[in-house]
Design a protein around this motif. Structure first.
Motif, PDB file in Angstrom:
ATOM      1  N   ASP A 175       2.152   1.306  -3.886  1.00 57.13           N
ATOM      2  CA  ASP A 175       1.210   1.298  -5.023  1.00 57.13           C
ATOM      3  C   ASP A 175       0.502   2.646  -5.136  1.00 57.13           C
ATOM      4  O   ASP A 175       0.378   3.385  -4.155  1.00 57.13           O
ATOM      5  N   ALA A 176       0.061   2.968  -6.339  1.00 59.00           N
ATOM      6  CA  ALA A 176      -0.435   4.323  -6.618  1.00 59.00           C
ATOM      7  C   ALA A 176      -1.842   4.575  -6.092  1.00 59.00           C
ATOM      8  O   ALA A 176      -2.250   5.725  -5.939  1.00 59.00           O
ATOM      9  N   ASP A 177      -2.584   3.491  -5.777  1.00 61.37           N
ATOM     10  CA  ASP A 177      -3.990   3.700  -5.419  1.00 61.37           C
ATOM     11  C   ASP A 177      -4.192   3.902  -3.913  1.00 61.37           C
ATOM     12  O   ASP A 177      -3.251   3.857  -3.125  1.00 61.37           O
ATOM     13  N   ASN A 199       2.770   6.362  -2.098  1.00 60.46           N
ATOM     14  CA  ASN A 199       2.062   6.017  -3.342  1.00 60.46           C
ATOM     15  C   ASN A 199       2.959   6.115  -4.569  1.00 60.46           C
ATOM     16  O   ASN A 199       2.507   6.467  -5.665  1.00 60.46           O
ATOM     17  N   GLU A 231      -3.706   2.797   4.006  1.00 64.55           N
ATOM     18  CA  GLU A 231      -3.519   3.908   3.071  1.00 64.55           C
ATOM     19  C   GLU A 231      -3.617   5.237   3.824  1.00 64.55           C
ATOM     20  O   GLU A 231      -3.524   5.247   5.055  1.00 64.55           O
ATOM     21  N   ASP A 262       0.828  -1.213   0.000  1.00 63.56           N
ATOM     22  CA  ASP A 262       0.000   0.000   0.000  1.00 63.56           C
ATOM     23  C   ASP A 262       0.859   1.259   0.000  1.00 63.56           C
ATOM     24  O   ASP A 262       0.458   2.302  -0.526  1.00 63.56           O
TER      25      ASP A 262
HETATM   26 CA   LIG Z   1      -1.176   3.141  -2.019  1.00 59.55          CA
END
Ligand SMILES: [Ca+2]
Ligand SMILES: [Ca+2]
Length: 326
Positions: A155-157, A181, A166, A152
């Motif tokens: 990753d970009a989301d 991110n 997040e 998390d």
């Molecule tokens: Ca993320």
């Protein structure tokens, strides 16, 4: 004697006493000033000495970097093209040797295609790599949920993965902050993860690395047993350990898979060469000590080496075991 004469004698003695006290006071002030000046002078000399030694140590460290660069290019062009393994010259640690002006230098090169790249969690094979990191953590008796937290973070989301976290989780902390991110830049970012234990990070970091790419391959000639085991559930730890203990020098992936068919399923992520290397050196000159960890990218087409990052804070851990006669 007449009272007037006695009075004059007493006054003269008082004046001599005052004069003596004045002289002593002046001497005391001069001594204090001299001590202060001498102390400042010694401090300045010491500062210059330290600065000079630090600068010398830095130049030697750059020299170690150049040596690694030459070794790796020589490996690409002459001594070991098309394959990289731990018996090649670049992988042999430079024994601590004495420097001209006193002190010593020690250096070693580590292949970073032989460790788990944290940023691969955000790559095209992110989900597969997440499973691999969980297997690696389980093998080290660590909580596999740590892999979700790391994923998390890179990753970009903003979708929470399993036991990950997040922005919402980090914004509730004091002070609040957000997930990166994006690719990690330094392994120390792991210490920013939610509820992280320093002991867990210390246990796993020797198996991890941070590369400026999300889509790297694993060099089967240099990967450690934990990484080999983590690649797929069909690979046993005994098989991985046996492979790591052997003298590996596979010239291509097919030869490797012929000898180790349980790795067929992960063929696309395997390689017998490496692109990323870390040179780590420790230099001592006089009272000054310096450590430098330099990350290199070697172009697989041209052999050109590019310096990507320097880290002056990484603790140097020598690979050399010195036997002492007792
Ligand atoms: Ca993320
Ligand atoms: Ca080579």
């Amino acid at each position: 004697m007449r009272p007037q004469a006695l009075k004059q004698i007493s006054s003269a003695r008082q004046q001599r006493g005052l004069a003596l006290i004045s002289v002593l006071l002046v001497v005391a002030i001069l001594v204090a000033l001299s001590t202060q000046l001498l102390s400042n002078h010694n401090l300045v000399v010491s500062q210059h000495q330290n600065s000079f030694e630090q600068n010398q140590a830095l130049q030697y460290a750059y020299g170690a970097e150049e040596l690694a660069r030459q070794l790796l290019f020589d490996d690409f062009s002459i001594s070991g093209p098309g394959v990289d393994h731990l018996q090649e010259p670049w992988a042999q640690p430079v024994l601590p040797f004495k420097l001209d002006k006193g002190g010593y230098l020690e250096a070693q090169v580590r292949d970073l295609n032989g460790c788990f790249n944290i940023n691969s969690l955000a790559g095209m094979a992110g989900e597969d790599n997440l499973k691999r990191l969980k297997r690696l953590l389980q093998n080290l008796d660590l909580d596999p949920g740590l892999a979700d937290l790391i994923k998390d973070w890179v990753d970009a989301d903003q979708g929470v993965t399993g036991f990950g976290a997040e922005d919402n989780a980090y914004l509730g902390l004091s002070p609040p902050y957000r997930t990166a991110n994006q690719n990690m830049r330094h392994i120390s970012e792991l210490l920013l993860l939610q509820n992280i234990q320093f002991e867990d990070i210390s246990a796993v970091t020797p198996h991890l690395c941070v590369l400026p790419t999300s889509n790297n391959k694993i060099n089967v000639n240099t990967a450690n047993p934990s990484l080999l085991y983590s690649l797929d559930s069909g690979i046993s730890i005994d098989s991985a350990q046996g492979l790591a203990d052997s003298e590996r020098g596979f010239v291509d992936v097919s030869t490797f898979i012929d000898a180790n068919p349980e790795f067929e399923i992960v063929r696309p992520v395997l390689a017998v060469t490496s692109e990323y290397f870390e040179m780590h050196a420790k230099v001592q000159v006089g009272e000054s000590t310096m450590s430098i960890a330099s990350l290199f990218f070697r172009n697989e087409e041209t052999g050109e080496l590019t310096l990507i990052q320097r880290d002056f804070a990484k603790v140097f851990q020598s690979k050399i075991e010195i036997e002492v006669d007792r």
